[in-house]
Design a protein around this motif. Sequence first.
Motif, PDB file in Angstrom:
ATOM      1  N   UNK A 241       2.060 -10.048  17.156  1.00  0.00           N
ATOM      2  CA  UNK A 241       1.386  -9.647  15.925  1.00  0.00           C
ATOM      3  C   UNK A 241       2.128  -8.525  15.202  1.00  0.00           C
ATOM      4  N   UNK A 242       2.840  -7.675  15.940  1.00  0.00           N
ATOM      5  CA  UNK A 242       3.602  -6.619  15.277  1.00  0.00           C
ATOM      6  C   UNK A 242       4.691  -7.211  14.382  1.00  0.00           C
ATOM      7  N   UNK A 243       5.220  -8.355  14.770  1.00  0.00           N
ATOM      8  CA  UNK A 243       6.219  -9.035  13.928  1.00  0.00           C
ATOM      9  C   UNK A 243       5.554  -9.682  12.725  1.00  0.00           C
ATOM     10  N   UNK A 244       4.426 -10.330  12.936  1.00  0.00           N
ATOM     11  CA  UNK A 244       3.738 -11.002  11.831  1.00  0.00           C
ATOM     12  C   UNK A 244       3.247 -10.006  10.785  1.00  0.00           C
ATOM     13  N   UNK A 245       2.847  -8.803  11.217  1.00  0.00           N
ATOM     14  CA  UNK A 245       2.325  -7.819  10.272  1.00  0.00           C
ATOM     15  C   UNK A 245       3.356  -7.403   9.238  1.00  0.00           C
ATOM     16  N   UNK A 246       4.637  -7.487   9.589  1.00  0.00           N
ATOM     17  CA  UNK A 246       5.691  -7.108   8.650  1.00  0.00           C
ATOM     18  C   UNK A 246       5.628  -7.961   7.386  1.00  0.00           C
ATOM     19  N   UNK A 247       5.176  -9.206   7.509  1.00  0.00           N
ATOM     20  CA  UNK A 247       5.166 -10.132   6.387  1.00  0.00           C
ATOM     21  C   UNK A 247       3.862 -10.080   5.588  1.00  0.00           C
ATOM     22  N   UNK A 248       2.896  -9.305   6.037  1.00  0.00           N
ATOM     23  CA  UNK A 248       1.610  -9.255   5.346  1.00  0.00           C
ATOM     24  C   UNK A 248       1.556  -8.087   4.370  1.00  0.00           C
ATOM     25  N   UNK A 249       0.710  -8.222   3.382  1.00  0.00           N
ATOM     26  CA  UNK A 249       0.428  -7.139   2.447  1.00  0.00           C
ATOM     27  C   UNK A 249      -0.884  -6.505   2.900  1.00  0.00           C
ATOM     28  N   UNK A 250      -0.791  -5.778   4.013  1.00  0.00           N
ATOM     29  CA  UNK A 250      -1.983  -5.325   4.727  1.00  0.00           C
ATOM     30  C   UNK A 250      -2.505  -3.984   4.239  1.00  0.00           C
ATOM     31  N   UNK A 251      -1.945  -3.451   3.168  1.00  0.00           N
ATOM     32  CA  UNK A 251      -2.407  -2.163   2.655  1.00  0.00           C
ATOM     33  C   UNK A 251      -3.127  -2.257   1.334  1.00  0.00           C
ATOM     34  N   UNK A 252      -3.587  -3.473   0.958  1.00  0.00           N
ATOM     35  CA  UNK A 252      -4.246  -3.640  -0.330  1.00  0.00           C
ATOM     36  C   UNK A 252      -5.599  -2.943  -0.390  1.00  0.00           C
ATOM     37  N   UNK A 253      -6.299  -2.879   0.702  1.00  0.00           N
ATOM     38  CA  UNK A 253      -7.606  -2.217   0.752  1.00  0.00           C
ATOM     39  C   UNK A 253      -7.656  -1.355   1.999  1.00  0.00           C
ATOM     40  N   UNK A 254      -8.606  -0.404   2.015  1.00  0.00           N
ATOM     41  CA  UNK A 254      -8.851   0.454   3.166  1.00  0.00           C
ATOM     42  C   UNK A 254      -7.571   1.139   3.630  1.00  0.00           C
ATOM     43  N   UNK A 255      -6.852   1.737   2.704  1.00  0.00           N
ATOM     44  CA  UNK A 255      -5.595   2.395   3.040  1.00  0.00           C
ATOM     45  C   UNK A 255      -5.322   3.520   2.056  1.00  0.00           C
ATOM     46  N   UNK A 256      -4.451   4.425   2.479  1.00  0.00           N
ATOM     47  CA  UNK A 256      -4.000   5.474   1.565  1.00  0.00           C
ATOM     48  C   UNK A 256      -3.145   4.888   0.449  1.00  0.00           C
ATOM     49  N   UNK A 257      -2.479   3.795   0.715  1.00  0.00           N
ATOM     50  CA  UNK A 257      -1.685   3.137  -0.328  1.00  0.00           C
ATOM     51  C   UNK A 257      -2.572   2.662  -1.469  1.00  0.00           C
ATOM     52  N   UNK A 258      -3.707   2.053  -1.135  1.00  0.00           N
ATOM     53  CA  UNK A 258      -4.602   1.564  -2.183  1.00  0.00           C
ATOM     54  C   UNK A 258      -5.170   2.732  -2.990  1.00  0.00           C
ATOM     55  N   UNK A 259      -5.464   3.847  -2.314  1.00  0.00           N
ATOM     56  CA  UNK A 259      -5.949   5.015  -3.049  1.00  0.00           C
ATOM     57  C   UNK A 259      -4.866   5.573  -3.955  1.00  0.00           C
ATOM     58  N   UNK A 260      -3.623   5.615  -3.468  1.00  0.00           N
ATOM     59  CA  UNK A 260      -2.530   6.103  -4.298  1.00  0.00           C
ATOM     60  C   UNK A 260      -2.302   5.184  -5.490  1.00  0.00           C
ATOM     61  N   UNK A 261      -2.441   3.872  -5.281  1.00  0.00           N
ATOM     62  CA  UNK A 261      -2.256   2.929  -6.382  1.00  0.00           C
ATOM     63  C   UNK A 261      -3.333   3.107  -7.446  1.00  0.00           C
ATOM     64  N   UNK A 262      -4.580   3.343  -7.023  1.00  0.00           N
ATOM     65  CA  UNK A 262      -5.650   3.565  -8.002  1.00  0.00           C
ATOM     66  C   UNK A 262      -5.401   4.843  -8.804  1.00  0.00           C
ATOM     67  N   UNK A 263      -4.955   5.907  -8.116  1.00  0.00           N
ATOM     68  CA  UNK A 263      -4.688   7.149  -8.822  1.00  0.00           C
ATOM     69  C   UNK A 263      -3.514   7.009  -9.784  1.00  0.00           C
ATOM     70  N   UNK A 264      -2.481   6.266  -9.367  1.00  0.00           N
ATOM     71  CA  UNK A 264      -1.331   6.064 -10.249  1.00  0.00           C
ATOM     72  C   UNK A 264      -1.729   5.252 -11.473  1.00  0.00           C
ATOM     73  N   UNK A 265      -2.576   4.250 -11.271  1.00  0.00           N
ATOM     74  CA  UNK A 265      -3.029   3.442 -12.406  1.00  0.00           C
ATOM     75  C   UNK A 265      -3.855   4.275 -13.374  1.00  0.00           C
ATOM     76  N   UNK A 266      -4.699   5.133 -12.825  1.00  0.00           N
ATOM     77  CA  UNK A 266      -5.496   6.001 -13.692  1.00  0.00           C
ATOM     78  C   UNK A 266      -4.607   6.989 -14.454  1.00  0.00           C
ATOM     79  N   UNK A 267      -3.575   7.479 -13.791  1.00  0.00           N
ATOM     80  CA  UNK A 267      -2.660   8.415 -14.460  1.00  0.00           C
ATOM     81  C   UNK A 267      -1.901   7.719 -15.581  1.00  0.00           C
ATOM     82  N   UNK A 268      -1.465   6.474 -15.336  1.00  0.00           N
ATOM     83  CA  UNK A 268      -0.765   5.740 -16.405  1.00  0.00           C
ATOM     84  C   UNK A 268      -1.700   5.470 -17.572  1.00  0.00           C
TER      85      UNK A 268
END
Length: 403
Positions: free
Chosen positions: A136-163
């Motif tokens: 599963x550690x190999x398969x996770x590399x190919x997933x977009x697993x940070x779309x929700x419930x992540x600091x990445x999703x929070x950063x993306x929302x803040x960046x969108x609001x800033x733009x």
Amino acid sequence: MNRFTLTVSAAIARVTESAHGPYQSAVIRIGFSATWLMFLLRELPHRAELYGPDSPWSWILARQLIDTNGAFTALMWSDGRVWFELVYALAVLASALLLVGWRTRTMSVLFMVGVLSLQNRSVFMGDGGDNVLHLMSIYLVFTRCGRVWSLDSRRARRAEAARARGERVTDRVGPALWLVLGAVLITVTATGGFHSQWTIPALLWAAWAAQALWWLVGRRTGSAEPRILLDVIGNILHNSALVVIMAEACLIYATAGWYKIQGSRWQDGTAVYYPLHLDYFSPWPALGGLLSSSGTMVMLVTYGTVVVQVAFPFTLFNRRVKNVLLAVMMTEHAAIAVILGLPFFSLAMIAADAVFLPTPFLHRLGAWTLRARELVFSRDGRAPVPQQRAPENSEATHVGSRT
């Protein structure tokens, strides 16, 4: 245009237009990273005996085996204790950062490197849960697993609001990580440090190059078409990886169930009795003795385990039956963790099962978590965090919800 063409077009659009199962991929990201992180922290006092210089499986023996099977491990780059401690610390850090969803594209690659490096260093230290985590550690590399419930999703929302406010958003951390990891890759490749087959080194180089291409297309090109093309490729890889994870989980249960059917102890309904009386699998002897004291209970658990494992892949065609068996299997793994003392095996299997969880349940789970967070913060005297609604778009579609 006939019906077949419309069906094919709809199927292609479904695969390419969006990354399905964002909540399921987030759960398996959290599940596997938490399992590996807890294992590394628990074995922290024994790390040198398990994977390091003090291991009975010495560095020379490991090197001889790896020269034969071509497995990947960064611990073969040096036999020094300092290098081992550094790799172990990076494995812990990558697991923690992947758990919270910080730079998930990079952390998923480093998480894979940490898992493969330690497990392939001492191949006789693992069990079934380690094998699942390995794949599963190999398969996770190919997933977009940070779309929700992540600091990445929070950063993306803040960046969108800033733009939206007309502010300029600059990311310095991403390019810095890319430069550091690129320097490591170049150094290892130039010095001949890779002693494995070409697959993992090629995957590392491909991930590094893809990050650069994504950054260049997103910031240096005026046309939206290259970005759309890369997004389509990312969606295809993500959706394909989720299908592979689902197939892998079904294969694990199907093979385990059919092998059990061939065993005489499973046929006569007594197989569960024996591990309950082994010292190695008896952290709570009194509990094991209580469960094994009833012959009827032992028979029901033995036959029920076989039936559930064999039947589960076929229940994917019926959502309600699938959800019932999924709850039964997760409960069974939780019982195995407590009764037989195999917590990390059970956590790995529960994380693999999570790919089949229905999206509405995960929405409710997210809402419960937010309420608990608000309750904790309100008791601390902090302002409660406003609840975020789940995105109502195609990305919230569970890849297995129609099965």
